[in-house]
Design an enzyme around this catalytic site. Structure first.
Site, short mmCIF file in Angstrom:
data_model
loop_
_atom_site.label_atom_id
_atom_site.label_comp_id
_atom_site.label_asym_id
_atom_site.label_seq_id
_atom_site.Cartn_x
_atom_site.Cartn_y
_atom_site.Cartn_z
N TYR A 194 0.83 -1.20 0.00
CA TYR A 194 0.00 0.00 0.00
C TYR A 194 0.87 1.25 0.00
O TYR A 194 1.45 1.64 1.01
CB TYR A 194 -0.94 0.01 1.21
CG TYR A 194 -1.84 -1.19 1.31
CD1 TYR A 194 -2.18 -1.94 0.19
CD2 TYR A 194 -2.36 -1.60 2.53
CE1 TYR A 194 -3.01 -3.05 0.28
CE2 TYR A 194 -3.19 -2.69 2.63
CZ TYR A 194 -3.51 -3.42 1.50
OH TYR A 194 -4.33 -4.52 1.60
N HIS A 230 0.45 -12.30 1.05
CA HIS A 230 -0.32 -11.35 0.25
C HIS A 230 -0.32 -11.71 -1.23
O HIS A 230 0.73 -11.74 -1.88
CB HIS A 230 0.28 -9.95 0.43
CG HIS A 230 -0.65 -8.84 0.07
ND1 HIS A 230 -0.25 -7.51 0.04
CD2 HIS A 230 -1.97 -8.82 -0.25
CE1 HIS A 230 -1.28 -6.75 -0.29
NE2 HIS A 230 -2.33 -7.52 -0.48
#
Length: 337
Positions: free
Chosen positions: A73, A157
């Site tokens: 992010y 992830h």
């Protein structure tokens, strides 16, 4: 835990989103409503440092105590901003839980503007790495970026094209860290259900984060993943409840799974919105609350980029949704025509 903190209580008079519930069998507890930090790191549009801090402060003031982040992010920006806030005064470490992720290392390089939808220029690029060494390096760097002493939960992830490395190296590395007490809970976070189901079936994960696959528009997680998680006592974190925008505002140009919504999807979202409006309920409220109806779901993780959006999310989490509306939405949600 501070028993005097009302946000750590499950009193019947508290809004449901403030409940603290077990994350599978891990011993970790999380709030029923968590804050996803991708928008604070410039997802789709830039967010200034002051606005990010004000958003985190608004979330804390609203009682939100579970925060999800990742190196991905904003190429580390979300972790830095979240860490700066949580390590500041007035945020005792015993009063909140944090999850981050492994699988993408950040290395020096020039990223294109809007790289992977994040409008930031951090001078870093993402490199996929699901090796054991990559896991240890990723966590060490995440701890440095946040300033935290440990993470409660760590997720593998998006290993979509990296199953073998993820299951043979990343997962055992996280399992070792869990056995050593360095990490309390481990899991996987993805935008698909097939591989998450395989993780739950073939490994000893504590939780999964499924994004966009258990929503008013896409209920595929209910086919195999959620029943298996319930059977194995694996916690389920649900993200992407707005399917990246179309279920927040199904106007022309809305996004679905981070791309312009196809016309058929847009029509279905608008039909859902019409049924909600007939009952005086915002579509976004129904979208946010929908996952709670499944007993396997532990928490819903929703992003925000401003204090106003925090207030909207809390309002949506506390709106009354009549049973007859759920019946109508269920009928529309299972109609793929």
């Amino acid at each position: 835990m501070n028993s005097a903190d009302p946000y750590r209580s499950n009193r019947a008079d508290l809004p449901r989103y403030l409940e603290q519930v077990p994350l599978g069998r891990s011993g970790v507890t999380v709030g029923r409503l968590g804050l996803g930090t991708a928008p604070l790191a410039g997802l789709f549009s830039a967010v200034g440092a002051d606005q990010a801090a004000a958003t985190l402060d608004a979330a804390w003031s609203a009682g939100i105590r579970y925060f999800d982040t990742a190196p991905h992010y904003g190429a580390g920006l979300a972790e830095r901003r979240l860490g700066a806030f949580l390590t500041g005064p007035g945020h005792p470490r015993t009063e909140y839980t944090v999850s981050t992720k492994v699988g993408r290392l950040l290395v020096a390089g020039d990223a294109a503007p809007g790289d992977e939808a994040f409008q930031v220029d951090e001078g870093l690029v993402r490199v996929r790495d699901y090796s054991s060494a990559g896991v240890y390096r990723s966590l060490a760097e995440s701890l440095e970026r946040t300033g935290l002493d440990a993470f409660d939960t760590v997720l593998i992830h998006d290993p979509d094209d990296h199953w073998e490395e993820a299951v043979r190296e990343a997962y055992p590395a996280l399992a070792r860290l869990r056995s050593e007490g360095a990490v309390r809970a481990i899991g996987a976070g993805m935008n698909q259900t097939a591989m998450l189901t395989r993780f739950v079936r073939e490994t000893d994960l504590d939780c999964v984060l499924v994004a966009g696959r258990y929503s008013l528009l896409d209920r595929t997680a209910a086919d195999e993943l959620l029943p298996l998680c319930a059977e194995r006592q694996v916690g389920v974190l649900v993200g992407g409840v707005f399917n990246s925008g179309v279920l927040a505002d199904p106007a022309p140009g809305a996004t679905y799974d981070y791309a312009p919504a196809p016309e058929a999807v847009l029509r279905r979202a608008q039909a859902l919105a019409e049924r909600c409006a007939a009952h005086g309920v915002p579509l976004a409220a129904a979208a946010l609350q929908f996952p709670y109806r499944h007993p396997a779901v532990t928490s819903v993780v929703v992003g925000a980029r401003s204090p106003r959006e925090i207030a909207e999310n809390v309002d949506h989490a506390t709106r009354e949704v009549p049973p007859e509306l759920w019946d109508e939405l269920d009928a529309l949600g299972t109609d793929e025509a």
